[in-house]
Design a protein around this motif. Structure first.
Motif, PDB file in Angstrom:
ATOM      1  N   UNK A  39      35.830  79.537  -0.686  1.00 29.76           N
ATOM      2  CA  UNK A  39      36.381  79.753   0.647  1.00 29.76           C
ATOM      3  C   UNK A  39      37.763  80.406   0.627  1.00 29.76           C
ATOM      4  N   UNK A  40      38.635  79.987  -0.286  1.00 29.31           N
ATOM      5  CA  UNK A  40      40.020  80.463  -0.300  1.00 29.31           C
ATOM      6  C   UNK A  40      40.261  81.621  -1.268  1.00 29.31           C
ATOM      7  N   UNK A  41      39.211  82.361  -1.594  1.00 31.18           N
ATOM      8  CA  UNK A  41      39.328  83.477  -2.528  1.00 31.18           C
ATOM      9  C   UNK A  41      40.171  84.612  -1.933  1.00 31.18           C
ATOM     10  N   UNK A  42      40.888  85.311  -2.801  1.00 31.05           N
ATOM     11  CA  UNK A  42      41.567  86.547  -2.417  1.00 31.05           C
ATOM     12  C   UNK A  42      40.527  87.530  -1.867  1.00 31.05           C
ATOM     13  N   UNK A  43      40.721  87.991  -0.629  1.00 29.94           N
ATOM     14  CA  UNK A  43      39.697  88.818   0.015  1.00 29.94           C
ATOM     15  C   UNK A  43      39.530  90.190  -0.625  1.00 29.94           C
ATOM     16  N   UNK A  44      40.480  90.614  -1.429  1.00 31.14           N
ATOM     17  CA  UNK A  44      40.291  91.868  -2.163  1.00 31.14           C
ATOM     18  C   UNK A  44      39.140  91.720  -3.169  1.00 31.14           C
ATOM     19  N   UNK A  45      39.003  90.538  -3.763  1.00 33.09           N
ATOM     20  CA  UNK A  45      37.889  90.278  -4.672  1.00 33.09           C
ATOM     21  C   UNK A  45      36.552  90.393  -3.938  1.00 33.09           C
ATOM     22  N   UNK A  46      36.491  89.812  -2.756  1.00 34.50           N
ATOM     23  CA  UNK A  46      35.263  89.858  -1.959  1.00 34.50           C
ATOM     24  C   UNK A  46      34.956  91.294  -1.544  1.00 34.50           C
ATOM     25  N   UNK A  47      35.985  92.009  -1.107  1.00 35.37           N
ATOM     26  CA  UNK A  47      35.803  93.396  -0.672  1.00 35.37           C
ATOM     27  C   UNK A  47      35.262  94.253  -1.810  1.00 35.37           C
ATOM     28  N   UNK A  48      35.780  94.072  -3.013  1.00 32.21           N
ATOM     29  CA  UNK A  48      35.303  94.859  -4.153  1.00 32.21           C
ATOM     30  C   UNK A  48      33.846  94.558  -4.475  1.00 32.21           C
ATOM     31  N   UNK A  49      33.437  93.304  -4.294  1.00 36.70           N
ATOM     32  CA  UNK A  49      32.033  92.944  -4.518  1.00 36.70           C
ATOM     33  C   UNK A  49      31.141  93.643  -3.501  1.00 36.70           C
ATOM     34  N   UNK A  50      31.568  93.675  -2.245  1.00 42.18           N
ATOM     35  CA  UNK A  50      30.813  94.365  -1.193  1.00 42.18           C
ATOM     36  C   UNK A  50      30.767  95.865  -1.472  1.00 42.18           C
ATOM     37  N   UNK A  51      31.866  96.411  -1.951  1.00 40.01           N
ATOM     38  CA  UNK A  51      31.932  97.846  -2.249  1.00 40.01           C
ATOM     39  C   UNK A  51      30.907  98.239  -3.310  1.00 40.01           C
ATOM     40  N   UNK A  52      30.664  97.370  -4.268  1.00 36.55           N
ATOM     41  CA  UNK A  52      29.663  97.656  -5.295  1.00 36.55           C
ATOM     42  C   UNK A  52      28.287  97.911  -4.680  1.00 36.55           C
ATOM     43  N   UNK A  53      27.983  97.197  -3.606  1.00 34.57           N
ATOM     44  CA  UNK A  53      26.692  97.377  -2.936  1.00 34.57           C
ATOM     45  C   UNK A  53      26.607  98.757  -2.305  1.00 34.57           C
ATOM     46  N   UNK A  54      27.696  99.201  -1.675  1.00 35.89           N
ATOM     47  CA  UNK A  54      27.682 100.523  -1.043  1.00 35.89           C
ATOM     48  C   UNK A  54      27.690 101.636  -2.086  1.00 35.89           C
ATOM     49  N   UNK A  55      28.420 101.445  -3.159  1.00 41.82           N
ATOM     50  CA  UNK A  55      28.367 102.425  -4.249  1.00 41.82           C
ATOM     51  C   UNK A  55      26.948 102.551  -4.772  1.00 41.82           C
ATOM     52  N   UNK A  56      26.307 101.412  -5.036  1.00 39.44           N
ATOM     53  CA  UNK A  56      24.948 101.415  -5.584  1.00 39.44           C
ATOM     54  C   UNK A  56      23.965 102.053  -4.613  1.00 39.44           C
ATOM     55  N   UNK A  57      24.132 101.804  -3.324  1.00 38.93           N
ATOM     56  CA  UNK A  57      23.221 102.350  -2.322  1.00 38.93           C
ATOM     57  C   UNK A  57      23.141 103.868  -2.416  1.00 38.93           C
ATOM     58  N   UNK A  58      24.283 104.524  -2.516  1.00 40.09           N
ATOM     59  CA  UNK A  58      24.287 105.984  -2.519  1.00 40.09           C
ATOM     60  C   UNK A  58      24.067 106.555  -3.918  1.00 40.09           C
ATOM     61  N   UNK A  59      24.693 105.947  -4.915  1.00 39.47           N
ATOM     62  CA  UNK A  59      24.555 106.480  -6.268  1.00 39.47           C
ATOM     63  C   UNK A  59      23.113 106.385  -6.764  1.00 39.47           C
ATOM     64  N   UNK A  60      22.523 105.193  -6.683  1.00 37.60           N
ATOM     65  CA  UNK A  60      21.180 105.016  -7.217  1.00 37.60           C
ATOM     66  C   UNK A  60      20.131 105.711  -6.355  1.00 37.60           C
ATOM     67  N   UNK A  61      20.338 105.741  -5.046  1.00 39.41           N
ATOM     68  CA  UNK A  61      19.392 106.448  -4.188  1.00 39.41           C
ATOM     69  C   UNK A  61      19.313 107.920  -4.581  1.00 39.41           C
ATOM     70  N   UNK A  62      20.452 108.488  -4.991  1.00 41.71           N
ATOM     71  CA  UNK A  62      20.445 109.866  -5.476  1.00 41.71           C
ATOM     72  C   UNK A  62      19.788 109.999  -6.835  1.00 41.71           C
ATOM     73  N   UNK A  63      20.183 109.147  -7.773  1.00 41.85           N
ATOM     74  CA  UNK A  63      19.632 109.218  -9.134  1.00 41.85           C
ATOM     75  C   UNK A  63      18.117 109.033  -9.129  1.00 41.85           C
ATOM     76  N   UNK A  64      17.627 108.110  -8.293  1.00 49.29           N
ATOM     77  CA  UNK A  64      16.179 107.846  -8.265  1.00 49.29           C
ATOM     78  C   UNK A  64      15.399 109.021  -7.670  1.00 49.29           C
TER      79      UNK A  64
END
Length: 372
Positions: A119-144
């Motif tokens: 609950x009390x995590x630094x929100x930058x850590x959470x944001x970076x985890x979410x960003x990985x999902x968006x990176x993967x969405x576009x990067x892998x969709x292209x590679x595939x």
């Protein structure tokens, strides 16, 4: 307006992306309500035979509660609500694998990436985890999309709708598309290119949304496109980082490892070995997934129930069922394109024959690669 939705704290960014993920799912549940119940024409397809499948009225109660808890989660944002949504989605998707559509899966991963942290995590850590999902969405969709089926079908579509353009341009653009889409994900990693990446992504989603309305189909994808358009602006427009690897290496902990498994390891495993489901590896509109027609012999054609016979189509006098057409009638989504799913349906259809094990009752034919 852009300043209002971009000049946000990390906590606000995470919160708005969370709300967008839930809103998109709610809209899609309204659009395709039967996808979330079992009392319908199209059979449910569980991953495991031992899973209990809810029937009427329990399936309606579960679907209603799934919808209600997401509405509540938008306004209250309690961790127990987030985890309830995650667990409910997991159960409902395992009960019927046709619910594992890209837009539901992305929202599931987004909520998981948020709630997996204390609950009390630094929100930058959470944001970076979410960003990985968006990176993967576009990067892998292209590679595939780097496959011959995509090149053939994409070029055919361009020739059909844009034949007035030079052929050399259409061919060049076709082969460039996968790399351009993968580049969108890469551009998001660097400070100097991040805004170009956002504009690139916005243009792509805007064109896709326009074409869906212009062509008159695929409306179930529209909320997903709008969700991603707002999300990338909120997350990336004002984001500043030290280096491109920061998203992958900084704040390295067990939560980040879990998200890296879903966004890097499993898509890579699918790309190299075929392990793990294709749609869950960001195979979005890649043309290389198999979609089937099931051809029936005369005995089975007569024995199937009337509600299935209404989906018969005929080719040279032989009856067949287009699985996407049948799935879309009730579920409003495409048939989940894994071979284990079509084999399940094959067994289901054969079960109506006097001897389900008789050879030649059905023939499974991949129809979307026939022109390659």
């Amino acid at each position: 307006m852009i300043e209002k939705i971009t000049n946000l704290t990390d906590k606000q960014k995470v919160n708005y992306v969370r709300i967008l993920a839930i809103l998109a799912v709610l809209v899609l549940m309204i659009y395709a309500p039967k996808l979330w119940i079992t009392t319908k024409v199209f059979p449910v397809i569980p991953l495991f035979d031992w899973l209990p499948i809810p029937t009427n009225p329990v399936d309606y109660i579960l679907a209603g509660f799934f919808f209600f808890i997401q509405v509540l989660y938008i306004f209250q944002n309690k961790r127990w609500q987030g985890w309830t949504i995650i667990l409910l989605y997991l159960y409902l998707a395992l009960v019927d694998q046709n619910r594992l559509q890209p837009y539901f899966y992305q929202s599931f991963l987004t909520i998981l990436a948020i709630e997996i942290f204390p609950k009390n995590t630094n929100y930058r850590k959470v944001l970076y985890a979410v960003i990985l999902i968006f990176f993967a969405t576009y990067f892998w969709s292209g590679i595939q999309k780097v496959n011959e089926a995509f090149y053939v079908q994409w070029l055919s579509a361009l020739n059909k709708h844009f034949s007035f353009l030079p052929q050399w341009f259409l061919v060049g653009f076709t082969y460039a598309v996968p790399w351009l889409e993968a580049l969108m994900g890469v551009l998001l990693l660097f400070n100097k290119t991040r805004k170009f990446g956002v504009l690139f992504i916005l243009s792509m989603h805007a064109i896709i949304t326009f074409l869906l309305f212009y062509l008159g189909y695929g409306y179930n994808v529209v909320p997903w496109n709008i969700q991603n358009m707002f999300s990338v602006i909120i997350i990336f427009w004002t984001l500043k980082t030290t280096n491109a690897l920061e998203f992958f290496l900084k704040f390295f902990n067990k939560q980040k490892i879990a998200i890296l498994i879903f966004t890097i390891f499993l898509p890579l495993a699918n790309n190299l070995t075929g392990f793990y489901d294709s749609l869950l590896s960001f195979h979005f509109f890649t043309a290389d997934l198999n979609y089937y027609n099931v051809y029936l012999n005369e005995e089975l054609e007569e024995n199937l129930p009337e509600h299935i016979q209404s989906f018969y189509r005929f080719n040279n006098g032989k009856a067949y069922i287009n699985m996407n057409e049948w799935a879309q009638y009730d579920n409003k989504v495409l048939f989940y394109p894994e071979d284990r799913i079509i084999h399940f349906m094959d067994v289901y259809l054969r079960s109506f024959a006097k001897n389900p094990n008789e050879k030649g009752l059905t023939e499974l034919v991949v129809y979307n690669h026939e022109n390659e």
